[in-house]
Motif scaffolding. Structure first.
Motif, PDB file in Angstrom:
ATOM      1  N   GLU A  76      -4.088   7.272   6.758  1.00 40.26           N
ATOM      2  CA  GLU A  76      -4.482   8.640   7.054  1.00 40.26           C
ATOM      3  C   GLU A  76      -3.422   9.366   6.275  1.00 40.26           C
ATOM      4  O   GLU A  76      -2.343   9.342   6.108  1.00 40.26           O
ATOM      5  CB  GLU A  76      -4.482   8.659   8.416  1.00 40.26           C
ATOM      6  N   PHE A  77      -4.026  10.471   5.651  1.00 39.40           N
ATOM      7  CA  PHE A  77      -3.163  11.327   4.483  1.00 39.40           C
ATOM      8  C   PHE A  77      -3.612  12.688   4.717  1.00 39.40           C
ATOM      9  O   PHE A  77      -4.822  13.070   5.023  1.00 39.40           O
ATOM     10  CB  PHE A  77      -3.411  10.745   3.149  1.00 39.40           C
ATOM     11  N   LYS A  78      -2.582  13.327   4.319  1.00 37.68           N
ATOM     12  CA  LYS A  78      -2.906  14.937   4.349  1.00 37.68           C
ATOM     13  C   LYS A  78      -1.754  15.526   3.198  1.00 37.68           C
ATOM     14  O   LYS A  78      -0.699  15.070   2.810  1.00 37.68           O
ATOM     15  CB  LYS A  78      -2.719  15.731   5.441  1.00 37.68           C
ATOM     16  N   TYR A 115       8.330  21.378   4.265  1.00 38.96           N
ATOM     17  CA  TYR A 115       7.840  21.584   5.695  1.00 38.96           C
ATOM     18  C   TYR A 115       6.447  20.451   5.837  1.00 38.96           C
ATOM     19  O   TYR A 115       6.075  20.471   7.075  1.00 38.96           O
ATOM     20  CB  TYR A 115       7.759  22.542   6.196  1.00 38.96           C
ATOM     21  N   GLN A 116       6.090  20.356   4.732  1.00 40.62           N
ATOM     22  CA  GLN A 116       4.716  19.415   4.882  1.00 40.62           C
ATOM     23  C   GLN A 116       5.085  17.888   4.944  1.00 40.62           C
ATOM     24  O   GLN A 116       4.452  16.954   5.526  1.00 40.62           O
ATOM     25  CB  GLN A 116       3.953  19.530   3.706  1.00 40.62           C
ATOM     26  N   ALA A 117       6.253  17.560   4.785  1.00 43.05           N
ATOM     27  CA  ALA A 117       6.910  16.138   4.720  1.00 43.05           C
ATOM     28  C   ALA A 117       7.012  15.805   6.212  1.00 43.05           C
ATOM     29  O   ALA A 117       7.544  16.578   6.960  1.00 43.05           O
ATOM     30  CB  ALA A 117       8.154  15.968   4.032  1.00 43.05           C
ATOM     31  N   PRO A 118       6.862  14.517   6.840  1.00 47.22           N
ATOM     32  CA  PRO A 118       7.200  14.311   8.089  1.00 47.22           C
ATOM     33  C   PRO A 118       8.711  14.019   8.345  1.00 47.22           C
ATOM     34  O   PRO A 118       8.932  13.883   9.676  1.00 47.22           O
ATOM     35  CB  PRO A 118       6.213  12.916   8.320  1.00 47.22           C
ATOM     36  N   VAL A 176       0.840  -1.349   0.003  1.00 47.98           N
ATOM     37  CA  VAL A 176      -0.060  -0.079  -0.308  1.00 47.98           C
ATOM     38  C   VAL A 176       0.918   1.337   0.206  1.00 47.98           C
ATOM     39  O   VAL A 176       0.788   2.145  -0.872  1.00 47.98           O
ATOM     40  CB  VAL A 176      -0.980  -0.168   1.204  1.00 47.98           C
ATOM     41  N   SER A 177       1.854   1.511   0.942  1.00 43.75           N
ATOM     42  CA  SER A 177       2.563   2.471   1.095  1.00 43.75           C
ATOM     43  C   SER A 177       3.388   2.633  -0.227  1.00 43.75           C
ATOM     44  O   SER A 177       3.606   3.834  -0.897  1.00 43.75           O
ATOM     45  CB  SER A 177       3.858   2.105   2.065  1.00 43.75           C
ATOM     46  N   ILE A 206       3.579  12.418  -1.345  1.00 42.12           N
ATOM     47  CA  ILE A 206       2.847  12.468   0.106  1.00 42.12           C
ATOM     48  C   ILE A 206       3.679  11.376   0.912  1.00 42.12           C
ATOM     49  O   ILE A 206       3.992  10.518   0.717  1.00 42.12           O
ATOM     50  CB  ILE A 206       1.176  12.560   0.033  1.00 42.12           C
ATOM     51  N   TYR A 207       3.142  11.824   2.259  1.00 40.83           N
ATOM     52  CA  TYR A 207       3.656  10.964   3.246  1.00 40.83           C
ATOM     53  C   TYR A 207       2.559  10.491   4.225  1.00 40.83           C
ATOM     54  O   TYR A 207       2.430  10.913   5.444  1.00 40.83           O
ATOM     55  CB  TYR A 207       4.855  11.717   4.215  1.00 40.83           C
TER      56      TYR A 207
END
Length: 448
Positions: A97-99, A280-283, A67-68, A79-80
């Protein structure tokens, strides 16, 4: 992570998608994109039918990896998400869960939009509107949940002072609100993301730093995790590298000049580049890795499309800014000298010092890699007249500045009591010294 939940019947919505199993993985990836393009965050479950009935499915580590991998390879921009196993009503399911704010997102080369509980392909006109809207507002200019009271006043005062000295702002410090307004870092009493990252006391950013014994990550000698705002972490990261690189002493008459193996100007430019241009949106965190033969400074975030690092070295190109408000503040404080010149300046500094440097565009980020030079004391001259046991220990200290006795014991496969006795002998001969506290300190070569 395995969460056990009992839930009321779940229903699909504009932010929740349900799939019977991972046999519908492609459709699930498309649903992620369609939800992101409209709502910027959502959830996807495998093991629940579209009418909310929990049927479950086999969930292994391989299932989660598949899935990842599909999400990573088939969605652009990257996305992460968090992909985990959840036990719902006694049955195993996959929860995603995603954003993401970096719209438009594409799945399998196409863009989609969520309408009720369906995924509809975006028309050319809709796609144009999304792109126009995106160009008008970068992530660092979006209003955050931060308030003025969380701004580190001392850090803001230092910033204004540096900008005054550089002649890049004319106003003096008055109070936090006035300064932030003049910098356009506040709106309706709320901090913009840029203000929070630059000046917040709530430690909004993480930095990981480590020193490794060899040329890979097999054995580490030191590992740290730092948190703070951008200006704090710039100071911390530069100090960390300075502490763990080699220095040589150049004696001229009655003066002594300490020369680092890597030009500090190049290190500073690389660190500023790393924090200025990261996603900065990346974990993922910014990372510093110090190996025996090199130093790597890494940040998450893709390099600008159509360009290569060499293009910025060989040509005069405009800077493509992921975080323009952050970049502007770093320019005002003179941490950035000139737009688009950072990589060129790093290359020039290294070239002037005959130091190889690599600028590497990686799949999930960008890395600046400095080759280390043997500018410290030479083991051949220092070890003359020593026993083989003392020579090998001395070489370990030369190769691994700041090493602790227990780590030397592990690397040399030698009893700790023997190491401690040999350390005492080398200290008595004036070849090594201990620096730092009893708990965190280590052993270093005495500079000759």
């Amino acid at each position: 992570m395995n969460n056990n939940k009992e839930m009321n019947p779940m229903i699909e919505s504009e932010t929740i998608e349900l799939k019977k199993s991972t046999s519908e993985l492609k459709e699930g990836v498309i649903s992620i994109v369609s939800i992101l393009n409209k709502h910027h965050k959502g959830k996807l479950y495998f093991g629940i039918t579209n009418n909310g009935r929990v049927v479950g499915q086999q969930v292994t580590e391989n299932t989660l990896r598949e899935v990842s991998k599909a999400i990573s390879e088939k969605i652009e921009p990257k996305i992460y998400p968090e992909v985990r196993k959840e036990t719902i009503d006694g049955k195993d399911c996959v929860a995603v869960e995603f954003k993401g704010e970096n719209t438009p997102y594409f799945a399998y080369g196409r863009a989609y939009m969520r309408v009720a509980d369906e995924d509809r392909q975006i028309s050319a006109k809709e796609l144009e509107n999304i792109i126009l809207k995106k160009s008008a507002a970068k992530w660092d200019s979006i209003i955050s949940d931060g308030i003025i009271d969380e701004i580190d006043e001392q850090e803001l005062k230092e910033f204004v002072q540096k900008a005054n000295q550089a002649g890049r702002i004319a106003f003096k410090y008055s109070n936090r609100k006035n300064v932030l307004e003049k910098l356009s870092l506040i709106k309706d009493g709320r901090l913009l993301n840029a203000a929070k990252l630059l000046f917040s006391k709530k430690e909004p950013i993480e930095l990981q730093a480590a020193v490794f014994a060899g040329t890979d990550k097999t054995t580490f000698l030191d590992i740290k995790q730092f948190k703070g705002n951008i200006f704090q972490l710039l100071k911390i990261s530069e100090a960390y590298i300075k502490e763990h690189i080699n220095w040589k002493a150049l004696l001229k008459e009655r003066t002594r000049q300490e020369i680092p193996e890597i030009p500090i100007r190049a290190i500073t430019e690389a660190l500023v580049n790393s924090f200025c241009h990261r996603d900065y949106q990346a974990p993922e965190s910014n990372k510093i890795a110090i190996y025996k033969d090199r130093i790597e400074i890494w940040n998450p975030g893709e390099f600008p499309d159509r360009y290569k690092p060499d293009d910025y070295i060989k040509q005069e190109l405009p800077s493509i800014l992921r975080n323009p408000m952050i970049a502007n503040c770093l320019y005002l404080s003179a941490d950035i000298e000139k737009w688009g010149s950072g990589l060129k300046r790093i290359n020039m500094e290294c070239k002037a010092n005959n130091l190889p440097v690599k600028l590497r565009v990686l799949k999930y980020g960008f890395s600046i890699e400095f080759t280390r030079q043997n500018t410290g004391s030479s083991s051949s001259t220092l070890s003359e007249g020593l026993s083989e046991g003392l020579k090998s220990l001395l070489n370990i200290v030369i190769s691994n500045p700041g090493i602790k006795a227990i780590k030397a014991s592990e690397l040399l496969v030698r009893p700790i009591k023997t190491i401690e006795r040999q350390i005492k002998e080398l200290k008595q001969k004036g070849l090594i010294e201990r620096r730092g506290s009893k708990k965190t300190g280590g052993y270093w070569i005495v500079k000759q």
